[in-house]
Design a protein around this motif. Sequence first.
Motif, mmCIF file in Angstrom:
data_model
loop_
_atom_site.group_PDB
_atom_site.id
_atom_site.type_symbol
_atom_site.label_atom_id
_atom_site.label_comp_id
_atom_site.label_asym_id
_atom_site.label_seq_id
_atom_site.Cartn_x
_atom_site.Cartn_y
_atom_site.Cartn_z
ATOM 1 N N GLU A 76 0.818 -1.212 0.000
ATOM 2 C CA GLU A 76 0.000 0.000 0.000
ATOM 3 C C GLU A 76 0.856 1.267 0.000
ATOM 4 O O GLU A 76 0.496 2.273 -0.606
ATOM 5 N N LYS A 77 2.018 1.218 0.668
ATOM 6 C CA LYS A 77 2.848 2.415 0.779
ATOM 7 C C LYS A 77 4.155 2.314 0.003
ATOM 8 O O LYS A 77 4.988 3.211 0.080
ATOM 9 N N THR A 78 4.338 1.239 -0.746
ATOM 10 C CA THR A 78 5.573 1.072 -1.524
ATOM 11 C C THR A 78 5.673 2.174 -2.577
ATOM 12 O O THR A 78 4.716 2.436 -3.306
ATOM 13 N N THR A 79 6.830 2.806 -2.668
ATOM 14 C CA THR A 79 7.000 3.909 -3.620
ATOM 15 C C THR A 79 7.272 3.393 -5.029
ATOM 16 O O THR A 79 7.700 2.245 -5.227
ATOM 17 N N ASP A 80 7.071 4.270 -5.991
ATOM 18 C CA ASP A 80 7.389 3.934 -7.380
ATOM 19 C C ASP A 80 8.882 3.660 -7.540
ATOM 20 O O ASP A 80 9.278 2.780 -8.319
ATOM 21 N N ALA A 81 9.714 4.417 -6.811
ATOM 22 C CA ALA A 81 11.163 4.221 -6.909
ATOM 23 C C ALA A 81 11.561 2.837 -6.406
ATOM 24 O O ALA A 81 12.416 2.169 -6.998
ATOM 25 N N ALA A 82 10.945 2.391 -5.310
ATOM 26 C CA ALA A 82 11.232 1.056 -4.784
ATOM 27 C C ALA A 82 10.786 -0.018 -5.766
ATOM 28 O O ALA A 82 11.491 -1.012 -5.988
ATOM 29 N N THR A 83 9.623 0.189 -6.372
ATOM 30 C CA THR A 83 9.104 -0.778 -7.344
ATOM 31 C C THR A 83 10.011 -0.870 -8.562
ATOM 32 O O THR A 83 10.334 -1.967 -9.035
ATOM 33 N N GLU A 84 10.452 0.268 -9.049
ATOM 34 C CA GLU A 84 11.335 0.280 -10.220
ATOM 35 C C GLU A 84 12.662 -0.409 -9.912
ATOM 36 O O GLU A 84 13.174 -1.179 -10.739
ATOM 37 N N LEU A 85 13.210 -0.153 -8.718
ATOM 38 C CA LEU A 85 14.475 -0.780 -8.346
ATOM 39 C C LEU A 85 14.320 -2.297 -8.235
ATOM 40 O O LEU A 85 15.221 -3.049 -8.635
ATOM 41 N N ALA A 86 13.190 -2.760 -7.701
ATOM 42 C CA ALA A 86 12.954 -4.202 -7.584
ATOM 43 C C ALA A 86 12.929 -4.860 -8.955
ATOM 44 O O ALA A 86 13.542 -5.914 -9.174
ATOM 45 N N HIS A 87 12.223 -4.243 -9.899
ATOM 46 C CA HIS A 87 12.198 -4.781 -11.264
ATOM 47 C C HIS A 87 13.606 -4.776 -11.868
ATOM 48 O O HIS A 87 14.028 -5.759 -12.498
ATOM 49 N N ASP A 88 14.320 -3.675 -11.675
ATOM 50 C CA ASP A 88 15.662 -3.553 -12.254
ATOM 51 C C ASP A 88 16.607 -4.619 -11.703
ATOM 52 O O ASP A 88 17.385 -5.216 -12.463
ATOM 53 N N LEU A 89 16.547 -4.853 -10.394
ATOM 54 C CA LEU A 89 17.429 -5.861 -9.804
ATOM 55 C C LEU A 89 17.119 -7.243 -10.372
ATOM 56 O O LEU A 89 18.025 -7.980 -10.761
ATOM 57 N N ALA A 90 15.841 -7.601 -10.419
ATOM 58 C CA ALA A 90 15.470 -8.915 -10.946
ATOM 59 C C ALA A 90 15.969 -9.086 -12.380
ATOM 60 O O ALA A 90 16.473 -10.158 -12.750
ATOM 61 N N GLU A 91 15.867 -8.030 -13.150
ATOM 62 C CA GLU A 91 16.334 -8.109 -14.535
ATOM 63 C C GLU A 91 17.855 -8.215 -14.603
ATOM 64 O O GLU A 91 18.393 -8.897 -15.492
ATOM 65 N N GLU A 92 18.550 -7.572 -13.666
ATOM 66 C CA GLU A 92 20.008 -7.744 -13.578
ATOM 67 C C GLU A 92 20.376 -9.187 -13.272
ATOM 68 O O GLU A 92 21.449 -9.672 -13.665
ATOM 69 N N LEU A 93 19.498 -9.878 -12.582
ATOM 70 C CA LEU A 93 19.712 -11.292 -12.266
ATOM 71 C C LEU A 93 19.207 -12.202 -13.384
ATOM 72 O O LEU A 93 19.104 -13.417 -13.202
ATOM 73 N N GLU A 94 18.894 -11.589 -14.529
ATOM 74 C CA GLU A 94 18.398 -12.302 -15.712
ATOM 75 C C GLU A 94 17.084 -13.025 -15.443
ATOM 76 O O GLU A 94 16.837 -14.121 -15.957
ATOM 77 N N LYS A 95 16.221 -12.383 -14.661
ATOM 78 C CA LYS A 95 14.876 -12.880 -14.420
ATOM 79 C C LYS A 95 13.878 -12.007 -15.172
ATOM 80 O O LYS A 95 14.162 -10.861 -15.511
ATOM 81 N N THR A 96 12.712 -12.567 -15.427
ATOM 82 C CA THR A 96 11.619 -11.825 -16.030
ATOM 83 C C THR A 96 10.570 -11.563 -14.954
ATOM 84 O O THR A 96 10.197 -12.475 -14.207
ATOM 85 N N THR A 97 10.126 -10.316 -14.852
ATOM 86 C CA THR A 97 9.214 -9.954 -13.769
ATOM 87 C C THR A 97 7.788 -9.762 -14.261
ATOM 88 O O THR A 97 7.540 -9.489 -15.429
ATOM 89 N N TRP A 98 6.855 -9.934 -13.337
ATOM 90 C CA TRP A 98 5.495 -9.438 -13.500
ATOM 91 C C TRP A 98 5.122 -8.782 -12.179
ATOM 92 O O TRP A 98 5.744 -9.040 -11.154
ATOM 93 N N GLU A 99 4.129 -7.930 -12.197
ATOM 94 C CA GLU A 99 3.801 -7.123 -11.029
ATOM 95 C C GLU A 99 2.407 -7.464 -10.530
ATOM 96 O O GLU A 99 1.476 -7.650 -11.315
ATOM 97 N N ALA A 100 2.268 -7.522 -9.207
ATOM 98 C CA ALA A 100 0.980 -7.813 -8.590
ATOM 99 C C ALA A 100 0.689 -6.810 -7.485
ATOM 100 O O ALA A 100 1.604 -6.321 -6.812
ATOM 101 N N ASP A 101 -0.591 -6.505 -7.312
ATOM 102 C CA ASP A 101 -1.012 -5.712 -6.171
ATOM 103 C C ASP A 101 -0.976 -6.597 -4.926
ATOM 104 O O ASP A 101 -0.902 -7.831 -5.022
ATOM 105 N N ASP A 102 -1.041 -5.969 -3.781
ATOM 106 C CA ASP A 102 -0.916 -6.679 -2.508
ATOM 107 C C ASP A 102 -2.252 -7.304 -2.119
ATOM 108 O O ASP A 102 -2.890 -6.914 -1.145
#
Length: 284
Positions: free
Chosen positions: A159-185
């Motif tokens: 509910e309070k996760t920032t856009d910057a935190a979300t973007e960094l999470a996606h970026d890290l996963a992609e650095e680990l050569e993973k493919t992401t999808w996003e879900a609400d809580d």
Amino acid sequence: MVRDRIERIGVVGAGTMGSGIAQVAATHGYDVVMRDIEREFVDSGFETIDASLGRLESRDAIADDPETIRDRIEGTTLIDDLSDCDLVVEAALEEMDVKKEVFADLERVCDEDVLLATNTSTLSITSIASDLEHPERVIGLHFMNPVPIMEGVEVVVGEKTTDAATELAHDLAEELEKTTWEADDKPGFVTNRILMPWINEGIRAFDEGVATKEDIDAGMELGTNVPMGPLTLADHIGLDVCLHASETLHEELGDRYKPAYLLKRKVEAGDLGKKTDKGFYEYE
């Protein structure tokens, strides 16, 4: 705000998921601190990593040699050793009280701009972060099991996760050569919200004599092009893990998520799948 540069990653929990996350991060050049509450758990995590790296090396599936990757991982039992990490992923027991305690400790030792992620598969990100001073930097990073093999990572936004935190999470996963999808809580997010009733219905079909377990799995594999049928997959996940996830979803969403009777009976008998060498199938 969260850091935009990640060099050192902390992992809380050295079990199947935690050791897998540590291995993947180290394989991709990150320095890793893997922490668990007892040294024997840390040592067991390293044994899992060594065995996994050995299998990957035999298939020429890693660029660096296993020793180089292993040397990037530091094991510890001290939460304070995570204080110089740029990002921490929690992979402890799937219990809300445990996770809240871990995150309270992480908030105490980590700087305010360190992203704090949880590998939970069913529990609310918002609830995990609710007692923290900075819940905006808490996010779900749900890796799939086995982490070194599975391509996907589910990014879950609280509910309070920032856009910057979300973007960094996606970026890290992609650095680990993973493919992401996003879900609400929402309970179960995408993966377990759909997967657990599928597994439970497969178990019910077997228990009610619709077909043999082999034919139920074969029917789903050949009829829907999934790599594993529900009973085989349950054994690989762990029947106790499936039961716990189903019970959490049942509590949140009602009877459509009620755990199958045979699943509960198997767990009570201690037949948890591959990790105990017996579940719906037997393993050596």
